[in-house]
Write a protein that holds these residues in place. Structure first.
Motif, PDB file in Angstrom:
ATOM      1  N   CYS A 463      98.483 -38.729  51.952  1.00  0.00           N
ATOM      2  CA  CYS A 463      99.077 -40.013  50.969  1.00  0.00           C
ATOM      3  C   CYS A 463      98.224 -39.579  50.266  1.00  0.00           C
ATOM      4  CB  CYS A 463      98.122 -41.423  51.482  1.00  0.00           C
ATOM      5  SG  CYS A 463      99.626 -42.187  52.726  1.00  0.00           S
ATOM      6  N   LEU A 464      96.782 -39.031  50.161  1.00  0.00           N
ATOM      7  CA  LEU A 464      96.221 -38.196  49.318  1.00  0.00           C
ATOM      8  C   LEU A 464      96.678 -37.031  48.339  1.00  0.00           C
ATOM      9  CD1 LEU A 464      92.840 -38.400  50.177  1.00  0.00           C
ATOM     10  CD2 LEU A 464      93.289 -39.385  48.679  1.00  0.00           C
ATOM     11  N   SER A 492      86.621 -32.873  57.141  1.00  0.00           N
ATOM     12  CA  SER A 492      87.355 -31.676  56.203  1.00  0.00           C
ATOM     13  C   SER A 492      88.627 -31.651  55.846  1.00  0.00           C
ATOM     14  CB  SER A 492      86.929 -30.191  57.097  1.00  0.00           C
ATOM     15  OG  SER A 492      88.317 -29.828  57.927  1.00  0.00           O
ATOM     16  N   PHE A 493      89.401 -32.225  56.424  1.00  0.00           N
ATOM     17  CA  PHE A 493      90.997 -32.777  55.932  1.00  0.00           C
ATOM     18  C   PHE A 493      91.181 -33.286  55.119  1.00  0.00           C
ATOM     19  CE2 PHE A 493      91.825 -30.583  60.193  1.00  0.00           C
ATOM     20  CZ  PHE A 493      92.161 -29.222  60.133  1.00  0.00           C
ATOM     21  N   ALA A 494      90.145 -34.451  55.025  1.00  0.00           N
ATOM     22  CA  ALA A 494      90.753 -35.486  54.064  1.00  0.00           C
ATOM     23  C   ALA A 494      89.752 -35.360  53.244  1.00  0.00           C
ATOM     24  CB  ALA A 494      90.192 -36.664  54.809  1.00  0.00           C
ATOM     25  N   GLY A 495      88.245 -34.699  52.661  1.00  0.00           N
ATOM     26  CA  GLY A 495      87.855 -34.619  51.776  1.00  0.00           C
ATOM     27  C   GLY A 495      88.759 -33.126  50.737  1.00  0.00           C
ATOM     28  N   ASN A 496      89.145 -32.649  51.825  1.00  0.00           N
ATOM     29  CA  ASN A 496      89.527 -30.864  50.848  1.00  0.00           C
ATOM     30  C   ASN A 496      91.439 -32.263  50.004  1.00  0.00           C
ATOM     31  OD1 ASN A 496      88.186 -29.357  52.057  1.00  0.00           O
ATOM     32  ND2 ASN A 496      89.096 -29.059  53.574  1.00  0.00           N
ATOM     33  N   SER A 500      91.322 -32.536  46.325  1.00  0.00           N
ATOM     34  CA  SER A 500      92.602 -31.948  45.365  1.00  0.00           C
ATOM     35  C   SER A 500      93.005 -33.219  44.608  1.00  0.00           C
ATOM     36  CB  SER A 500      93.518 -31.327  46.370  1.00  0.00           C
ATOM     37  OG  SER A 500      93.360 -30.393  46.240  1.00  0.00           O
ATOM     38  N   THR A 501      92.875 -34.387  45.249  1.00  0.00           N
ATOM     39  CA  THR A 501      93.633 -35.190  44.396  1.00  0.00           C
ATOM     40  C   THR A 501      92.642 -35.635  42.739  1.00  0.00           C
ATOM     41  OG1 THR A 501      94.242 -36.459  46.257  1.00  0.00           O
ATOM     42  CG2 THR A 501      93.815 -38.239  43.894  1.00  0.00           C
ATOM     43  N   TYR A 502      91.270 -35.983  43.078  1.00  0.00           N
ATOM     44  CA  TYR A 502      90.771 -35.854  42.078  1.00  0.00           C
ATOM     45  C   TYR A 502      91.197 -34.810  40.673  1.00  0.00           C
ATOM     46  CZ  TYR A 502      87.613 -40.317  43.955  1.00  0.00           C
ATOM     47  OH  TYR A 502      87.649 -41.027  44.033  1.00  0.00           O
ATOM     48  N   ALA A 503      91.145 -33.580  41.420  1.00  0.00           N
ATOM     49  CA  ALA A 503      91.118 -32.256  40.495  1.00  0.00           C
ATOM     50  C   ALA A 503      91.816 -32.535  39.787  1.00  0.00           C
ATOM     51  CB  ALA A 503      91.560 -30.992  41.021  1.00  0.00           C
ATOM     52  N   ASP A 522      84.911 -25.932  54.557  1.00  0.00           N
ATOM     53  CA  ASP A 522      86.029 -24.881  55.044  1.00  0.00           C
ATOM     54  C   ASP A 522      86.524 -23.861  53.392  1.00  0.00           C
ATOM     55  OD1 ASP A 522      87.780 -26.446  53.877  1.00  0.00           O
ATOM     56  OD2 ASP A 522      88.707 -26.583  56.139  1.00  0.00           O
ATOM     57  N   ILE A 523      86.925 -22.900  54.334  1.00  0.00           N
ATOM     58  CA  ILE A 523      87.682 -22.500  52.557  1.00  0.00           C
ATOM     59  C   ILE A 523      88.818 -23.078  51.973  1.00  0.00           C
ATOM     60  CG2 ILE A 523      89.308 -21.447  54.668  1.00  0.00           C
ATOM     61  CD1 ILE A 523      87.891 -19.355  51.760  1.00  0.00           C
ATOM     62  N   VAL A 524      88.813 -24.003  52.667  1.00  0.00           N
ATOM     63  CA  VAL A 524      90.416 -25.185  51.761  1.00  0.00           C
ATOM     64  C   VAL A 524      89.495 -25.928  51.155  1.00  0.00           C
ATOM     65  CG1 VAL A 524      92.094 -26.297  52.498  1.00  0.00           C
ATOM     66  CG2 VAL A 524      91.831 -24.575  54.251  1.00  0.00           C
ATOM     67  N   SER A 525      87.979 -26.219  51.005  1.00  0.00           N
ATOM     68  CA  SER A 525      87.166 -27.351  51.025  1.00  0.00           C
ATOM     69  C   SER A 525      87.185 -26.190  49.530  1.00  0.00           C
ATOM     70  CB  SER A 525      85.768 -27.298  51.062  1.00  0.00           C
ATOM     71  OG  SER A 525      86.238 -27.743  52.806  1.00  0.00           O
ATOM     72  N   TRP A 526      87.020 -24.999  49.408  1.00  0.00           N
ATOM     73  CA  TRP A 526      86.631 -23.699  48.721  1.00  0.00           C
ATOM     74  C   TRP A 526      87.528 -23.571  47.565  1.00  0.00           C
ATOM     75  CZ3 TRP A 526      81.384 -22.543  47.212  1.00  0.00           C
ATOM     76  CH2 TRP A 526      80.244 -22.451  47.977  1.00  0.00           C
ATOM     77  N   ASN A 527      88.653 -23.398  48.351  1.00  0.00           N
ATOM     78  CA  ASN A 527      89.799 -23.002  47.159  1.00  0.00           C
ATOM     79  C   ASN A 527      90.338 -24.330  46.644  1.00  0.00           C
ATOM     80  OD1 ASN A 527      90.712 -20.542  48.382  1.00  0.00           O
ATOM     81  ND2 ASN A 527      91.592 -20.919  49.920  1.00  0.00           N
ATOM     82  N   ALA A 528      90.297 -25.543  47.147  1.00  0.00           N
ATOM     83  CA  ALA A 528      90.776 -26.625  46.356  1.00  0.00           C
ATOM     84  C   ALA A 528      89.551 -26.720  45.311  1.00  0.00           C
ATOM     85  CB  ALA A 528      90.352 -27.756  47.635  1.00  0.00           C
ATOM     86  N   LEU A 529      88.328 -26.824  45.167  1.00  0.00           N
ATOM     87  CA  LEU A 529      87.769 -26.835  44.339  1.00  0.00           C
ATOM     88  C   LEU A 529      87.894 -25.814  43.451  1.00  0.00           C
ATOM     89  CD1 LEU A 529      85.327 -28.678  42.612  1.00  0.00           C
ATOM     90  CD2 LEU A 529      83.889 -26.736  43.823  1.00  0.00           C
ATOM     91  N   ILE A 530      88.506 -24.668  43.041  1.00  0.00           N
ATOM     92  CA  ILE A 530      88.332 -23.636  42.706  1.00  0.00           C
ATOM     93  C   ILE A 530      90.479 -23.724  42.155  1.00  0.00           C
ATOM     94  CG2 ILE A 530      89.174 -21.270  42.483  1.00  0.00           C
ATOM     95  CD1 ILE A 530      87.019 -20.128  44.384  1.00  0.00           C
TER      96      ILE A 530
END
Length: 701
Positions: A463-464, A492-496, A500-503, A522-530
């Motif tokens: 949903c996010l 971590s999945f929901a956090g990631n 992405s949603t806010y970005a 995790d690596i997905v978190s870093w990738n989402a922020l980048i």
């Protein structure tokens, strides 16, 4: 005389056709041959209450609760066994309201009926209702009923209530004490469990083994080993419990040493050791142990065949299966799964067709195999033939059609389901998101809430993602609030998904705050922020995050570089982008793929370095895609290079011959360069090709 008459009557009853049929019916039911049991039941000219009860239990055991209820309602006469069997069936399958309705209608309840109802409520977490049933029990309450309530309290973490009730019991037995102890050990409350264990007036082997299992469950193998040494004459269950702990922790050396010291080994011990070797992919040792086993059961055969299959030794697994001295559906299903993983559909289907009595796992494995191979028609045909579809079967088909872009069919199956679980809703919601139907995804979340089905991290992540793609900031914030209240905020999945949603909604500071507050990145978190910094034009900040990754020894992947190259492109950081691109293979052994080249084409094109961009694309080891040529064509218009534009357009027309926007772009470039004939040719091509319409997804509801 009376005894002789009774013996004669018993012998006569045993010789009667009904008695013999009842015995056969019970045998078929217990061996899982439900269809044969039902045929026998329907063919019996005379039936008694025992006949009905046997069939009732068989249906209940296989989860056919509605059929069992219809049979129960049609019984000419019922005894306490009939009522209790039906209540137990409803309780076992979570149908609490049905169990209570039966309990209330029961003409004469026995101790077992009251105990069943207490257990039913306790298992469903309805502890106050369970206690109400216990308190209303007439006369002297039976020990079993007390124990059911104590067990309910303990399993739901209400240990103070469990201990209080234990002390209120007129005559608590070892089961009462062990029920509290089991709750403590299974909940990981080992400090309190040790204290309670020491306070126990009497202990049996069950008590000691519960403690041992608690240490193993908590991963405290040193504590388990120390406690094991305290047990006087440990029984085989004690040995196997510690053995299983070592195997699951990967301490195969300690496990083997313990196994060799065992004074007696039952088949469970052999199977645990065998599974330990298989788990660590030590197939040679597993095969050697299998050969040494004095006795083998279906679990032994299934474990070794599954191990060989996972190791890719399909022929060896098949040879072993052919030697199996009895029919084992689980072992055949394990090999079938291996064939399906290797895309050997024909071989898998051959095994499936050769299985006479298939269980739900067997059916679902074959259906799932077809789905994973994109053979949805074959999957649907098998699904329609499946006699007893379970929730897994329905969910597999929903997910299959969703992944195949056929959302209309996915929703059609979803609507036909009698009982949906969280996975069912997640399959259809994530399907909408994957197919770009974001509003439909959010609409189905609202339906899910109305249906009172509990959402999990996967629901919120989907949903996010929908909110992010719709740039629906306010809705995304509502989901953020729901995540906090649901307790899934630390997932971590929901956090990631939140990052992405806010970005994507342009709130990069809030995205960074979520990232900073995450416990397990995790690596997905870093990738989402980048990617968030990149999409918002903050190239320097994206590079800073990348450097922080490197400092923390987190290895970037292909997605990381797509984000960082995109950031460099949007921010005009040409030299940095080239350095990152060149470092992929040199420093990280990552081969660039089409998306990386597209980013570089865009980066060089934006900087006006069109010749370098063309050389890069033409020198690629992989075939350029439309994204690369499109980026170059756009750059050619920006820098008014109509010659290179013609070359890029020709390549683009080959890949996307019907996409009108490419012809319009080339026409505009030619017109701006004053080449009106070329512009007119491009516009004429639009009429020849027809107006482009992207292929629509198979519709929402």
């Amino acid at each position: 005389m009376a005894a002789a008459g009774a013996a004669k009557a018993t012998a006569a009853a045993a010789a009667s056709p009904v008695f013999r049929s009842n015995q056969e019916l019970t045998r078929l039911a217990r061996s899982g041959q439900l269809a044969a049991a039902r045929r026998l039941f329907d063919s019996m000219p005379r039936r008694n209450t025992v006949t009905y009860n046997a069939m009732l239990s068989a249906l209940a055991r296989h989860g056919r609760i509605d059929e069992a209820r219809a049979l129960f309602d049609g019984m000419p006469s019922r005894n306490a066994v009939s009522w209790n069997a039906m209540i137990a069936a409803c309780s076992d399958h979570g149908r609490v309201a049905d169990a209570r309705s039966l309990f209330d209608a029961m003409p004469g309840r026995d101790d077992f009926s009251w105990t069943l109802m207490v257990s039913c409520y306790a298992r469903a977490g309805e502890l106050d209702l369970a206690r109400d049933v216990l308190d209303r029990m007439p006369g002297g309450k039976c020990t079993a009923c007390y124990n059911a309530m104590i067990s309910g309290y303990a399993k739901n973490g209400r240990f103070d209530d469990a201990v209080k009730l234990l002390k209120e019991m007129p005559a608590p037995d070892l089961v009462s004490w062990n029920s509290v102890l089991a709750g403590l050990t299974q909940s990981g409350e080992m400090v309190r469990a040790v204290q309670f264990f020491d306070e126990m007036v009497e202990k049996d082997k069950v008590s000691w083994n519960l403690m041992l299992e608690g240490f193993v469950r908590a991963g405290d193998l040193d504590g388990a080993s120390t406690f094991f040494a305290r047990i006087e004459s440990p029984n085989v269950i004690s040995w196997v419990t510690l053995l299983n702990g070592y195997c699951r922790a990967g301490s195969i050396g300690d496990a083997r040493e313990l196994f060799d010291r065992m004074p007696e080994r039952n088949i469970v011990a052999w199977n645990v050791m065998l599974e330990g070797y298989v788990r660590l992919a030590r197939i040679k040792e597993a095969c050697k142990l299998f050969e040494e086993m004095p006795d083998k059961n279906s679990i032994s055969w299934t474990t070794i065949i599954s191990g060989l299959t996972r190791a890719g030794k399909l022929q060896e697994a098949k040879d072993l299966l052919d030697k199996m001295p009895f029919n084992c559906v689980a072992a055949k299903t394990a090999l079938m799964h291996g064939y399906l993983q290797s895309k050997m559909i024909g071989d898998a289907r051959q095994i499936f067709d050769g299985i006479e009595v298939r269980d739900a796992v067997c059916w679902n494995t074959m259906i799932s195999g077809y789905v994973q191979c994109g053979m949805l028609e074959e999957a649907m045909l098998l699904f329609q033939q499946m006699p007893n579809k379970d929730t897994v079967s329905w969910n597999t088909m929903i997910a299959g059609y969703a992944q195949g872009g056929q959302m209309r069919k996915a929703v059609g199956i979803f609507r036909r389901m009698n009982r949906r679980n969280t996975v069912s809703w997640n399959s259809v919601i994530s399907g909408f998101v994957q197919n770009g139907l974001f509003v439909d995804a959010l609409h189905h979340f609202m339906l899910m809430r109305r249906n009172t089905t509990r959402a999990d991290w996967s629901t919120y992540a989907s949903c996010l993602s929908a909110c992010a793609n719709l740039a629906a900031l306010q809705v995304g914030r509502q989901f953020h609030s729901l995540l906090v209240r649901s307790g899934h905020i630390n997932d971590s999945f929901a956090g990631n998904a939140l990052i992405s949603t806010y970005a994507k909604c342009g709130r990069i500071l809030e995205a960074k705050q979520i990232f900073d507050e995450m416990v397990g990145k995790d690596i997905v978190s870093w990738n989402a922020l980048i990617d968030g910094y990149a999409s918002n034009g903050h190239g320097t900040e994206a590079i800073s995050v990348f450097r922080e990754m490197e400092a923390k020894k987190i290895r970037p992947d292909e997605v990381t570089f797509i984000g960082i190259l995109s950031a460099c492109s949007h921010a005009g950081l040409i030299d940095e982008g080239l350095k990152f691109f060149n470092s992929m293979e040199k420093e990280y052994s990552l081969k660039p793929v089409a998306e990386h080249y597209a980013c570089m084409a865009d980066l060089l094109g934006r900087a006006g370095r069109l010749n370098e961009a063309f050389e890069l694309v033409q020198g690629m080891q992989i075939k350029p895609n439309a994204g690369m040529w499109g980026a170059l064509l756009g750059a050619c218009r920006l820098y008014k290079n109509d010659e290179l534009a013609q070359l890029a357009a020709e390549k683009l027309f080959e890949l996307e011959p019907h996409k009108t926007s490419n012809y319009v772009l080339l026409s505009n470039i030619s017109a701006e360069a004053g080449k009106w004939d070329e512009a007119e040719k491009a516009r004429a091509s639009i009429k020849e090709k027809g107006v482009h319409k992207p292929p629509g997804l198979a519709g929402s509801t």
